[in-house]
Design an enzyme around this catalytic site. Structure first.
Site, PDB file in Angstrom:
ATOM      1  N   THR A 190       0.793  -1.225   0.000  1.00 33.25           N
ATOM      2  CA  THR A 190       0.000   0.000   0.000  1.00 33.25           C
ATOM      3  C   THR A 190       0.828   1.279   0.000  1.00 33.25           C
ATOM      4  O   THR A 190       0.258   2.374  -0.002  1.00 33.25           O
ATOM      5  CB  THR A 190      -0.953   0.012   1.208  1.00 33.25           C
ATOM      6  OG1 THR A 190      -0.201  -0.201   2.406  1.00 33.25           O
ATOM      7  CG2 THR A 190      -2.009  -1.075   1.083  1.00 33.25           C
ATOM      8  N   GLY A 204       5.182   3.064  -0.682  1.00 32.89           N
ATOM      9  CA  GLY A 204       6.627   2.943  -0.836  1.00 32.89           C
ATOM     10  C   GLY A 204       7.097   1.855  -1.765  1.00 32.89           C
ATOM     11  O   GLY A 204       6.649   1.750  -2.913  1.00 32.89           O
ATOM     12  N   ARG A 254      -4.165  -1.326   4.708  1.00 31.97           N
ATOM     13  CA  ARG A 254      -5.098  -0.246   4.363  1.00 31.97           C
ATOM     14  C   ARG A 254      -5.918  -0.630   3.129  1.00 31.97           C
ATOM     15  O   ARG A 254      -5.444  -0.557   1.994  1.00 31.97           O
ATOM     16  CB  ARG A 254      -4.317   1.045   4.141  1.00 31.97           C
ATOM     17  CG  ARG A 254      -3.727   1.582   5.444  1.00 31.97           C
ATOM     18  CD  ARG A 254      -2.783   2.741   5.245  1.00 31.97           C
ATOM     19  NE  ARG A 254      -1.478   2.305   4.765  1.00 31.97           N
ATOM     20  CZ  ARG A 254      -0.401   3.092   4.718  1.00 31.97           C
ATOM     21  NH1 ARG A 254      -0.474   4.338   5.134  1.00 31.97           N
ATOM     22  NH2 ARG A 254       0.743   2.637   4.258  1.00 31.97           N
ATOM     23  N   ASP A 295      -2.793  -8.071   7.792  1.00 31.92           N
ATOM     24  CA  ASP A 295      -1.818  -7.623   8.779  1.00 31.92           C
ATOM     25  C   ASP A 295      -0.877  -8.798   9.018  1.00 31.92           C
ATOM     26  O   ASP A 295      -1.287  -9.828   9.568  1.00 31.92           O
ATOM     27  CB  ASP A 295      -2.521  -7.221  10.078  1.00 31.92           C
ATOM     28  CG  ASP A 295      -1.572  -6.611  11.106  1.00 31.92           C
ATOM     29  OD1 ASP A 295      -0.348  -6.818  10.978  1.00 31.92           O
ATOM     30  OD2 ASP A 295      -2.063  -5.951  12.037  1.00 31.92           O
ATOM     31  N   TYR A 333      15.567  -2.225  15.252  1.00 26.72           N
ATOM     32  CA  TYR A 333      15.351  -2.240  13.801  1.00 26.72           C
ATOM     33  C   TYR A 333      16.501  -2.975  13.115  1.00 26.72           C
ATOM     34  O   TYR A 333      16.282  -3.882  12.287  1.00 26.72           O
ATOM     35  CB  TYR A 333      15.236  -0.817  13.250  1.00 26.72           C
ATOM     36  CG  TYR A 333      15.129  -0.785  11.738  1.00 26.72           C
ATOM     37  CD1 TYR A 333      13.985  -1.249  11.106  1.00 26.72           C
ATOM     38  CD2 TYR A 333      16.185  -0.326  10.955  1.00 26.72           C
ATOM     39  CE1 TYR A 333      13.889  -1.247   9.716  1.00 26.72           C
ATOM     40  CE2 TYR A 333      16.096  -0.311   9.578  1.00 26.72           C
ATOM     41  CZ  TYR A 333      14.945  -0.773   8.955  1.00 26.72           C
ATOM     42  OH  TYR A 333      14.859  -0.776   7.577  1.00 26.72           O
TER      43      TYR A 333
END
Length: 255
Positions: A14, A16, A38, A60, A153
């Site tokens: 959805t 990038g 989304r 998800d 990360y």
């Protein structure tokens, strides 16, 4: 290689990288399985890509039961995944480890690592049964090059790299391929806005005075790796803009 008889599944489609990758494979004529959280953006992307064959549905990747249901419910024309692009992922925060938000850590681990391995596990048996397929994981240079505030990360992306290598080892007796793509500084996506929880000014500062990679650069890299002859496996690609290079170890000197 013709993509018109191949099916490409892209997580995190959805925005990038995911949207750019979807557009690139749609232009090549591939069938697309697109998912993300989304629903409105998925519907808009599917409409944009028409008449390309697209199956788009919300997912998800942090929900293992939802992943299993998504894969089980794929229409017959889209059920045989030839290329899985594990793109869904995010960075949250840039605080030192002792000040970081544990909820941010959980979200990154659940999305970047747990989600990626569980989507792979759901799709992999079909690929093995057909003895063909390619898994492309979107990692990061942060998995190899630490930086202050990168903590969890970077750890998730290091795990993605090792998972990719171990997948290759597990699948060496098959004709499946595994690629880990590790981008560096990349603009034109929501990455930094998400990392800084919507702080547009702070996000813009990340790219000030630079010419970063673009989402289209990443999409082109995915297509290149996936378009090699079937006997060729591109295991790892690290790509950065020319304005970015490894900076060496951090040293703090006490006066």
């Amino acid at each position: 290689m013709s993509w018109t008889d191949r099916t490409v599944m892209i997580t995190g489609a959805t925005a990038g990288f995911g949207t750019a990758i979807a557009r690139r494979f749609a232009a090549l004529g591939a069938r697309l399985v697109l998912c993300g959280r989304r629903a409105d953006r998925l519907a808009a992307l599917a409409a944009e890509l028409a008449p390309a064959p697209v199956h788009a549905a919300p997912l998800d990747v942090r929900d293992r039961a939802a992943i299993a249901a998504f894969v089980a419910a794929l229409p017959p024309a889209f059920a045989a995944i030839d290329l899985l692009v594990n793109n869904a992922g995010l960075a949250l925060g840039l605080d030192r480890a002792d000040r970081a938000d544990p909820d941010d850590w959980d979200t990154m681990i659940d999305t970047n690592l747990r989600g990626l391995v569980q989507v792979t596990r759901a799709v992999l048996p079909g690929m093995v049964a057909r003895d063909r397929g390619h898994i492309v994981n979107i990692g990061s240079v942060a998995g190899s090059h630490p930086y202050p505030g990168g903590n969890v990360y970077g750890a998730t992306k290091a795990a993605v790299a090792q998972f990719s290598y171990n997948l290759q080892a597990d699948l060496v007796a098959t004709r499946l391929r595994v690629t880990n793509i590790e981008p560096g500084l990349c603009g034109g996506s929501e990455f930094s806005q998400v990392r800084f929880h919507g702080d547009e000014g702070r996000a813009a500062q990340v790219y000030a005075g630079t010419e970063p990679l673009t989402a289209e650069d990443i999409a082109e890299t995915v297509v290149w790796a996936a378009s090699q002859p079937p006997h060729v496996n591109i295991g790892r690609i690290e790509l950065t803009p020319i304005c970015q290079a490894p900076g060496g170890l951090v040293v703090h000197r006490r006066v």
